[in-house]
Design a protein around this motif. Structure first.
Motif, mmCIF file in Angstrom:
data_model
loop_
_atom_site.group_PDB
_atom_site.id
_atom_site.type_symbol
_atom_site.label_atom_id
_atom_site.label_comp_id
_atom_site.label_asym_id
_atom_site.label_seq_id
_atom_site.Cartn_x
_atom_site.Cartn_y
_atom_site.Cartn_z
ATOM 1 N N GLY A 254 1.126 -1.581 0.259
ATOM 2 C CA GLY A 254 -0.383 0.035 -0.135
ATOM 3 C C GLY A 254 1.335 1.326 -0.371
ATOM 4 N N GLY A 255 -0.022 2.557 -0.228
ATOM 5 C CA GLY A 255 1.088 3.344 -0.123
ATOM 6 C C GLY A 255 0.244 5.262 -1.360
ATOM 7 N N THR A 256 1.028 5.823 -1.618
ATOM 8 C CA THR A 256 -0.236 6.839 -1.042
ATOM 9 C C THR A 256 1.140 7.635 -2.897
ATOM 10 O OG1 THR A 256 -0.534 9.554 -0.961
ATOM 11 C CG2 THR A 256 2.172 8.619 -0.035
ATOM 12 N N ALA A 257 0.401 8.804 -3.528
ATOM 13 C CA ALA A 257 0.599 8.902 -4.828
ATOM 14 C C ALA A 257 0.259 10.858 -4.555
ATOM 15 C CB ALA A 257 -0.071 8.616 -6.118
ATOM 16 N N ARG A 258 0.592 12.080 -5.136
ATOM 17 C CA ARG A 258 0.697 12.515 -4.352
ATOM 18 C C ARG A 258 1.227 13.707 -5.881
ATOM 19 N NH1 ARG A 258 0.553 13.854 0.792
ATOM 20 N NH2 ARG A 258 -0.345 12.205 1.640
ATOM 21 N N ALA A 259 0.465 14.611 -7.082
ATOM 22 C CA ALA A 259 0.625 15.153 -7.508
ATOM 23 C C ALA A 259 0.095 16.902 -7.490
ATOM 24 C CB ALA A 259 -0.323 14.269 -9.110
ATOM 25 N N PHE A 260 0.132 17.601 -8.197
ATOM 26 C CA PHE A 260 -0.804 18.995 -8.795
ATOM 27 C C PHE A 260 -1.479 19.086 -10.447
ATOM 28 C CE2 PHE A 260 3.645 19.977 -6.137
ATOM 29 C CZ PHE A 260 2.687 20.741 -5.610
ATOM 30 N N ARG A 261 -0.792 18.617 -10.804
ATOM 31 C CA ARG A 261 -2.012 18.612 -12.115
ATOM 32 C C ARG A 261 -3.062 17.904 -12.653
ATOM 33 N NH1 ARG A 261 -1.415 20.147 -16.717
ATOM 34 N NH2 ARG A 261 0.834 18.901 -17.716
ATOM 35 N N PRO A 262 -3.982 17.231 -12.856
ATOM 36 C CA PRO A 262 -4.860 15.960 -13.222
ATOM 37 C C PRO A 262 -4.070 15.091 -14.185
ATOM 38 C CG PRO A 262 -6.449 17.450 -13.554
ATOM 39 C CD PRO A 262 -4.817 18.790 -13.532
ATOM 40 N N GLU A 263 -4.166 15.184 -15.191
ATOM 41 C CA GLU A 263 -3.067 14.681 -15.862
ATOM 42 C C GLU A 263 -1.787 13.792 -15.446
ATOM 43 O OE1 GLU A 263 -3.598 17.707 -16.801
ATOM 44 O OE2 GLU A 263 -4.566 18.573 -18.487
ATOM 45 N N VAL A 264 -1.436 14.263 -14.530
ATOM 46 C CA VAL A 264 0.037 13.366 -13.801
ATOM 47 C C VAL A 264 -0.844 13.030 -13.220
ATOM 48 C CG1 VAL A 264 2.109 13.678 -11.927
ATOM 49 C CG2 VAL A 264 1.901 15.665 -13.430
ATOM 50 N N ARG A 265 -2.067 13.216 -12.411
ATOM 51 C CA ARG A 265 -2.062 11.842 -11.771
ATOM 52 C C ARG A 265 -3.144 11.194 -12.092
ATOM 53 N NH1 ARG A 265 -7.368 14.682 -7.654
ATOM 54 N NH2 ARG A 265 -7.340 13.151 -5.984
#
Ligand code: ZN
Ligand code: ZN
Length: 393
Positions: A254-265
């Protein structure tokens, strides 16, 4: 420092409220005692009190004059599920619960601003004081919005403060655009084939597969994504197995993902799935992937950030406001408010902190000497916002 003198007059009472809330922390959607304090104070100062949004959420409304302009000021009330290590008199009396993110200070400063505005009423329009539950993962802000916050309390813009160690007390920081990242979670369940650890060829080892998946996940940020974009993929746990000499059937990552833009998400979500299933398949195992989108990125409106920074300069002085403060990969559910209305979240200096510790540390404490700055900023922000001309729509 030119904080509002009338707010300074009440600083002893505000400090007492802050320490009382700190000593009695409550988890998300359980902020009964805290919301009772908030509602009682608002009512005492002649502010309309609305209950019922998101269980423990409270909205206070002040109206004056004939303007249809309105502003929302938001504070969060919840604590974290962790044991406080401080030993001062106002340390948590609730075992396993602690105000380690300074939400006790946010609630107090918004109360301070509300009292000042209720006493002076030097504005034309409506001010909504939003006290939301469950910022720390529960999405209390989203629940308030889903339950009709903006229909019941129309706001032309919304603003919030978050305390920040590392910025001196009496100073603030602002950033237009992306301030905080989105916060998503992934669960990867690898199904191999259990066997005796001395006979690995008789099974399919999910650990060896999982180890390669963990390494390959790092290529999402280093090789799949444009290097000028910012994102993080971090594994937080790997669970599986129970004995030295047994290769188990399954492994859970399990883990987490962080981004600023929807495309990167979108890219991260797609690649986590492709990598996990692809590597598992290479070794004859299977992987199921659940990717859950939690808080969206917190994106400050450029115009409203510039406006809020100009108000911060009135309180902190021109040199007391840091513009273009660097973004952080943390996240905030104030993002849901900013998805619906223009506005901004600003940082409020909390000083170096006890022992230099950061938010979510077991020795963290909101700095009471920041109360006058934060409360003055919120109060003046409402006055200045409501005297502005409405933007043509
Ligand atoms: Zn926090
Ligand atoms: Zn927080």
């Amino acid at each position: 420092m030119p904080v509002i003198p009338r707010i300074l007059d009440h600083v002893d009472e505000l400090t007492a409220i802050r320490r009382d809330i700190h000593a009695h922390p409550e988890l998300g959607f359980e902020e009964q005692r805290t919301s009772e304090i908030v509602a009682a104070k608002l009512a005492e100062w002649g502010i309309e009190v609305h209950r019922g949004l998101a269980k423990t959420g409270i909205v206070g409304t002040l109206r004056r004059g004939n303007s249809l302009r309105s502003i929302g000021l938001r504070a969060d009330m919840d604590c974290l599920p962790m044991q406080e290590l401080n030993e001062f008199a106002h340390a948590s009396t609730h075992s396993g619960k602690m105000h380690a993110c300074g939400h006790d200070g946010h609630t107090t400063m918004l109360l301070g601003a509300a009292r000042y505005l209720a006493e002076t009423r030097n504005f034309n329009g409506a001010v909504h004081f939003i006290f939301q539950p469950a910022e720390e993962g529960g999405g209390g802000g989203k629940v308030m919005i889903d339950e009709g916050f903006f229909e019941k309390f129309p706001c032309d813009a919304v603003f919030a403060l978050h305390n920040r160690p590392g910025i001196p007390v009496g100073e603030m920081a602002a950033r237009p655009g992306p301030l905080l990242a989105s916060s998503d979670r992934f669960d990867i369940r690898i199904k191999g084939k259990g066997t005796h650890a001395a006979h690995p060829h008789a099974g399919i080892d999910p650990f060896v597969i999982g180890a390669q998946i963990v390494l390959a996940l790092q290529t999402i940020t280093s090789r799949s994504k444009d290097p000028v974009e910012t994102s993080v993929v971090s594994v937080g746990f790997m669970r599986g197995g129970s004995a030295y000499n047994v290769i188990p059937d399954e492994l859970h990552i399990g883990g987490t993902a962080r981004a600023f833009r929807p495309e990167v998400r979108d890219l991260i979500e797609r690649r986590v799935g492709e990598i996990a299933r692809g590597i598992a398949g290479t070794f004859g195992a299977t992987a199921t992937v659940d990717y859950a989108r939690n808080y969206p990125p917190t994106i400050n409106d450029a115009d409203e950030t510039a406006f809020a920074a100009s108000v911060a300069a009135e309180i902190c002085g021109e040199t007391g406001v840091r513009n273009n403060y660097p973004p952080s990969m943390g996240s905030e559910d104030f993002s849901y408010f900013l998805e619906k209305r223009p506005g901004a979240m600003l940082w409020l200096g909390n000083g170096p902190g006890e022992g230099g510790c950061f938010l979510h540390n077991a020795r963290y404490d909101f700095n009471d000497s920041a109360i006058p700055t934060g409360a003055s900023f919120l109060a003046r922000l409402a006055e200045r916002f409501l005297e502005r001309e409405a933007k043509p729509s």
